[in-house]
Each structure stands twice: as C-alpha cells, then as structure tokens.
Design a protein around this motif. Structure first.
Motif, PDB file in Angstrom:
ATOM      1  N   ILE A 171      22.153  42.541   7.740  1.00 24.01           N
ATOM      2  CA  ILE A 171      22.605  41.944   6.477  1.00 24.01           C
ATOM      3  C   ILE A 171      21.814  40.660   6.259  1.00 24.01           C
ATOM      4  CG2 ILE A 171      24.556  41.029   5.180  1.00 24.01           C
ATOM      5  CD1 ILE A 171      26.372  42.742   7.005  1.00 24.01           C
ATOM      6  N   THR A 172      20.818  40.739   5.413  1.00 29.49           N
ATOM      7  CA  THR A 172      19.926  39.587   5.208  1.00 29.49           C
ATOM      8  C   THR A 172      20.348  38.716   4.035  1.00 29.49           C
ATOM      9  OG1 THR A 172      18.460  41.021   3.915  1.00 29.49           O
ATOM     10  CG2 THR A 172      17.919  40.704   6.253  1.00 29.49           C
ATOM     11  N   HIS A 173      21.086  39.287   3.091  1.00 32.85           N
ATOM     12  CA  HIS A 173      21.498  38.527   1.915  1.00 32.85           C
ATOM     13  C   HIS A 173      22.906  38.937   1.500  1.00 32.85           C
ATOM     14  CE1 HIS A 173      17.099  38.389   1.767  1.00 32.85           C
ATOM     15  NE2 HIS A 173      17.201  37.311   1.010  1.00 32.85           N
ATOM     16  N   VAL A 174      23.705  37.938   1.135  1.00 35.16           N
ATOM     17  CA  VAL A 174      25.021  38.184   0.543  1.00 35.16           C
ATOM     18  C   VAL A 174      25.084  37.399  -0.767  1.00 35.16           C
ATOM     19  CG1 VAL A 174      27.518  38.076   0.828  1.00 35.16           C
ATOM     20  CG2 VAL A 174      26.056  38.480   2.828  1.00 35.16           C
ATOM     21  N   PHE A 175      25.155  38.114  -1.881  1.00 37.11           N
ATOM     22  CA  PHE A 175      25.168  37.488  -3.195  1.00 37.11           C
ATOM     23  C   PHE A 175      26.576  37.479  -3.782  1.00 37.11           C
ATOM     24  CE2 PHE A 175      20.676  38.720  -3.116  1.00 37.11           C
ATOM     25  CZ  PHE A 175      20.060  37.647  -3.734  1.00 37.11           C
ATOM     26  N   PRO A 176      26.899  36.482  -4.578  1.00 33.90           N
ATOM     27  CA  PRO A 176      28.082  36.614  -5.435  1.00 33.90           C
ATOM     28  C   PRO A 176      27.746  37.626  -6.527  1.00 33.90           C
ATOM     29  CG  PRO A 176      26.901  34.611  -5.987  1.00 33.90           C
ATOM     30  CD  PRO A 176      26.201  35.194  -4.781  1.00 33.90           C
TER      31      PRO A 176
ATOM     32  N   ASP B 180      16.816  43.156  -8.060  1.00 33.76           N
ATOM     33  CA  ASP B 180      15.410  42.746  -8.179  1.00 33.76           C
ATOM     34  C   ASP B 180      14.806  42.439  -6.813  1.00 33.76           C
ATOM     35  OD1 ASP B 180      15.455  43.062 -10.905  1.00 33.76           O
ATOM     36  OD2 ASP B 180      15.747  40.935 -11.353  1.00 33.76           O
ATOM     37  N   LEU B 181      15.603  41.862  -5.931  1.00 33.09           N
ATOM     38  CA  LEU B 181      15.108  41.532  -4.595  1.00 33.09           C
ATOM     39  C   LEU B 181      14.666  42.779  -3.846  1.00 33.09           C
ATOM     40  CD1 LEU B 181      14.814  39.230  -2.436  1.00 33.09           C
ATOM     41  CD2 LEU B 181      17.113  39.845  -1.684  1.00 33.09           C
ATOM     42  N   LEU B 182      15.383  43.870  -4.028  1.00 35.74           N
ATOM     43  CA  LEU B 182      15.104  45.094  -3.276  1.00 35.74           C
ATOM     44  C   LEU B 182      14.038  45.987  -3.911  1.00 35.74           C
ATOM     45  CD1 LEU B 182      18.684  46.057  -2.071  1.00 35.74           C
ATOM     46  CD2 LEU B 182      16.772  45.334  -0.647  1.00 35.74           C
TER      47      LEU B 182
ATOM     48  N   SER C  43       9.828  42.272  -0.061  1.00 39.70           N
ATOM     49  CA  SER C  43      10.494  41.061   0.404  1.00 39.70           C
ATOM     50  C   SER C  43      10.993  41.285   1.815  1.00 39.70           C
ATOM     51  CB  SER C  43      11.685  40.701  -0.514  1.00 39.70           C
ATOM     52  OG  SER C  43      12.758  41.610  -0.312  1.00 39.70           O
ATOM     53  N   GLU C  44      11.633  40.266   2.357  1.00 40.66           N
ATOM     54  CA  GLU C  44      12.181  40.356   3.712  1.00 40.66           C
ATOM     55  C   GLU C  44      13.572  40.982   3.717  1.00 40.66           C
ATOM     56  OE1 GLU C  44      14.066  36.654   2.070  1.00 40.66           O
ATOM     57  OE2 GLU C  44      12.201  37.803   1.819  1.00 40.66           O
ATOM     58  N   ALA C  45      14.082  41.352   2.558  1.00 39.76           N
ATOM     59  CA  ALA C  45      15.449  41.860   2.468  1.00 39.76           C
ATOM     60  C   ALA C  45      15.590  43.214   3.164  1.00 39.76           C
ATOM     61  CB  ALA C  45      15.867  41.990   1.016  1.00 39.76           C
ATOM     62  N   ILE C  46      16.673  43.372   3.900  1.00 38.62           N
ATOM     63  CA  ILE C  46      17.028  44.666   4.489  1.00 38.62           C
ATOM     64  C   ILE C  46      18.293  45.162   3.782  1.00 38.62           C
ATOM     65  CG2 ILE C  46      17.592  45.944   6.586  1.00 38.62           C
ATOM     66  CD1 ILE C  46      14.786  44.848   6.677  1.00 38.62           C
ATOM     67  N   LYS C  47      19.440  44.650   4.171  1.00 43.39           N
ATOM     68  CA  LYS C  47      20.692  45.041   3.525  1.00 43.39           C
ATOM     69  C   LYS C  47      21.191  43.875   2.678  1.00 43.39           C
ATOM     70  CE  LYS C  47      22.559  48.177   3.371  1.00 43.39           C
ATOM     71  NZ  LYS C  47      22.476  49.199   2.296  1.00 43.39           N
ATOM     72  N   VAL C  48      21.361  44.144   1.405  1.00 38.60           N
ATOM     73  CA  VAL C  48      21.870  43.161   0.454  1.00 38.60           C
ATOM     74  C   VAL C  48      23.297  43.549   0.097  1.00 38.60           C
ATOM     75  CG1 VAL C  48      21.629  42.188  -1.855  1.00 38.60           C
ATOM     76  CG2 VAL C  48      19.586  42.631  -0.466  1.00 38.60           C
ATOM     77  N   LEU C  49      24.218  42.596   0.237  1.00 41.15           N
ATOM     78  CA  LEU C  49      25.615  42.816  -0.109  1.00 41.15           C
ATOM     79  C   LEU C  49      26.018  41.909  -1.264  1.00 41.15           C
ATOM     80  CD1 LEU C  49      27.400  42.721   3.407  1.00 41.15           C
ATOM     81  CD2 LEU C  49      26.422  44.715   2.252  1.00 41.15           C
ATOM     82  N   TYR C  50      27.037  42.354  -2.002  1.00 43.69           N
ATOM     83  CA  TYR C  50      27.768  41.487  -2.914  1.00 43.69           C
ATOM     84  C   TYR C  50      29.141  41.240  -2.305  1.00 43.69           C
ATOM     85  CZ  TYR C  50      24.251  42.827  -6.364  1.00 43.69           C
ATOM     86  OH  TYR C  50      23.066  43.040  -7.026  1.00 43.69           O
ATOM     87  N   GLN C  51      29.615  40.015  -2.427  1.00 43.45           N
ATOM     88  CA  GLN C  51      30.942  39.675  -1.922  1.00 43.45           C
ATOM     89  C   GLN C  51      31.870  39.399  -3.095  1.00 43.45           C
ATOM     90  OE1 GLN C  51      31.124  36.574   1.005  1.00 43.45           O
ATOM     91  NE2 GLN C  51      33.350  36.665   1.169  1.00 43.45           N
ATOM     92  N   PHE C  52      32.840  40.269  -3.275  1.00 43.22           N
ATOM     93  CA  PHE C  52      33.717  40.189  -4.433  1.00 43.22           C
ATOM     94  C   PHE C  52      34.954  39.343  -4.216  1.00 43.22           C
ATOM     95  CE2 PHE C  52      31.198  43.444  -6.379  1.00 43.22           C
ATOM     96  CZ  PHE C  52      31.405  43.263  -7.741  1.00 43.22           C
ATOM     97  N   ASP C  53      35.308  39.084  -2.956  1.00 44.87           N
ATOM     98  CA  ASP C  53      36.503  38.264  -2.758  1.00 44.87           C
ATOM     99  C   ASP C  53      36.192  36.773  -2.781  1.00 44.87           C
ATOM    100  OD1 ASP C  53      35.236  38.101  -0.328  1.00 44.87           O
ATOM    101  OD2 ASP C  53      36.832  39.043   0.831  1.00 44.87           O
TER     102      ASP C  53
END
Length: 345
Positions: A304-309, A318-320, A324-334
């Motif tokens: 998990i390289t990035h966690v975005f709101p 766009d990052l993916l 880029s260096e991104a592997i797994k990008v997550l969004y955090q909804f809570d």
C-alpha cells in the motif's frame, strides 16, 4: 452519501449520491478502505465490456457492518468476496461458481465499495480476523487471487519460482510463495520503481531491458530452469520468455488477463512437456487462506503505497495510469475530508 462515480472514459467524480436501498438477503457495509485494481483501470479507460456509467467502482474493500446481518454483528469488521455467480449453470452446480458462465462482480456489474456505504449480498460478506486492520483488510481480494494462482498452479514447497510483473498481483504472488516456503523467488519487471519495491521486500529482481533473462534464470537454477513461472504481467513479450526459462516438465501459470491474442512457443512447450495453467479469480477457500496469511505476515501492508481521501478521486486513478512508484492505491472513506495524500491512517 459521498461516492466516487465513474462517469465516462478517463473521468471519475466525487459526488453526493443516494444511499443504497437494501434488497432481501443484502446487508449494508460502511466502507473503510477501498483499492484501485487493474479492472478498475480498464473501467476508467472506458474499455471494460460490461461496466457502464454512472458506476460506483470498487471490489477490493473493507468496512464494518452497518445493518442487520444473519450472523455478523453491527460494527464488526468485514471484507467481501465480490463474485456474483448465477447458481444455475454447470460450473456453479459442480462446485466451481468462481468460473460461472455468467459471472458478475460487485463494483463492475453493480455499485461497489468506492462510497461511504455499499449494499452487498449477505453470502458475499466475510468477517475479518481481529488481528487484521481495516487498511490491510482491503488487500484480501488481491491476495486471494495470488493464493488461487499458486494452489491451482500445483506449486510445491521448495520450488524455485519466477514471477513476471511487480504490480499488486505479482508482488502478492511473490509474497505468498515465500510465505509457503519457496526456496527461491525471482521477480521480473521493467518498471524500476516497482523493481525497487520488490528488492526492498527481499526478492531477487531482473529487468528484461537490462538483463539476459534466460541466462540469469539458468544461472540461478543450476542450469535447469525455474520449477514454476507466473505471468502476472500480461504482455506478449513475457510469452516469448516463459517457455525458455521454465525447466523441462515445469509449469507456467497465466494469471494476467490478455486482452488480445498473443503468440506462444507451442513447439518448445511440447519438447519440454510443459504444463500451462490458466487461472481466474478465487474460491471461498482461497479467500479464507488469504485472510490467515494476513494475520501472520506483515509484509503485504508495504504494497500500500498511497492512501487518498476520496475527494482526490481523480488523482488516485491518474497516478496509476502514468509511470510512477505506486503499487496499491487506496481511498479511505471513514476519514472523508482529510487532505494528506500519502497516508491518512
């Protein structure tokens, strides 16, 4: 509620939508973390044959139960097995619903986890072990893909393995192989940032642009070739190499989805009496195994390289779609409204 909505090719928006209605035998999940996967990128590009806008994507997600469920209490941590099988076709009736003739998925054929709430069939909801955080719980689905590939591929403890592709699935396969005692795992990738991640995880790495892959793999395997090779890259150039670097009587596992026909060295496969296995998604047993691996192996969280709101919906995609260096990008909804795009945990 707030949601990330696919609105057309190369476009997603963060917007207010209606909270899902609950049908019979469905429960509501309050989303915590949701990942972007390769299928989501195909949808984003407008190339997925079934996904239609407007759609709330997301089939790799974790959250908490937010309505009555037959066996899981409100507030308990869960993930989902997002496969929606028909229950009527021959594969379904012979114990193989993961290859249902009319297989559908939450987040593709129905609204998914890129929202504050998602309605999911009760039988698809899986409790998370107490030791697994909601953040890492969003990785259960891709790890399940890896577990299925390894189990179906006939891997044996001690095998020397090669994995093509250092994206999320490739690294999940590599980590799972090591977890189950592979004597050697080599990861092959052209993206230097992803190779760096594989190296940091402790794997031997090769770049086909810079290295003679056949010579290097033979040197690593006492001139025999790898016991088992996993194609998690899905690029025609990989198929030119897999039959070269696998040993006589070895196994090739095709994990990646090829969108177009590709050439394969059939004569070499015949001369070596190779086994070629094709795999698709996972079974409920694979999901259970994936969760137990997460309980006992902390390495996966490094993927998990990035966690975005979710307010930064477009930035995550766009990052993916750019190198880029991104592997797994997550969004955090809570944590809606938090602005840190590296980690909001």
């Amino acid at each position: 509620m707030k949601a990330i909505v696919y609105t057309g090719a190369n476009d997603v928006s963060f917007r207010e939508v209606s909270k899902p209605d609950l049908k019979k035998n469905y429960s509501l999940i309050k989303t915590s973390h949701v990942g972007i996967c390769g299928t989501d990128l195909n949808i984003f590009a407008g190339t997925h044959p079934r996904a239609k806008s407007p759609l709330i994507m997301g089939h790799e997600f974790s959250g908490t139960i937010a309505s009555e469920h037959p066996t899981i209490g409100v507030g308990e941590k869960v993930t989902v097995n997002p496969l929606l099988s028909c229950g009527k076709c021959h594969p379904c009736n012979t114990g193989n619903p993961h290859v249902c003739e009319d297989l559908k998925l939450v987040g593709i054929d129905s609204d998914g986890g890129m929202a504050e709430y998602v309605a999911v069939p009760n039988h698809c909801i899986v409790p998370l072990p107490k030791e697994v955080s909601l953040k890492t719980g969003a990785l259960v689905e891709p790890i399940s893909v890896a577990v299925h590939a390894i189990r179906q591929g006939g891997y044996q403890v001690g095998d020397r393995a090669v994995v093509f592709g250092a994206g999320t699935i490739g690294l999940c396969v590599a980590l799972t192989l090591r977890h189950y005692g592979a004597s050697q795992v080599t990861v092959i990738e052209t993206n230097d940032d992803r190779l760096k991640m594989a190296e940091e995880l402790g794997f031997h790495t090769l770049n086909p642009i810079k290295n003679d892959i056949q010579r290097e793999v033979r040197a690593l395997t006492s001139n025999l070739g790898a016991d088992i090779v996993f194609d998690c890259a899905g690029h025609p150039s990989v198929l030119d190499l897999v039959t070269d670097i696998v040993k006589v009587k070895g196994t090739i596992v095709i994990v990646a989805a090829y969108k177009k026909p590709a050439e394969f060295q059939l004569l070499q496969g015949m001369f070596k009496e190779l086994t070629v296995r094709f795999v698709r998604v996972y079974t409920p047993t694979d999901v259970d195994i994936a969760m137990q691996i997460l309980v006992n192996n902390l390495d996966f969280e490094q993927l998990i390289t990035h966690v975005f709101p979710p307010e930064k919906a477009k930035e995550g995609f766009d990052l993916l779609v750019t190198p880029s260096e991104a592997i797994k990008v997550l969004y955090q909804f809570d944590h809606v409204g938090v602005e840190n795009n590296e980690s909001i945990i």
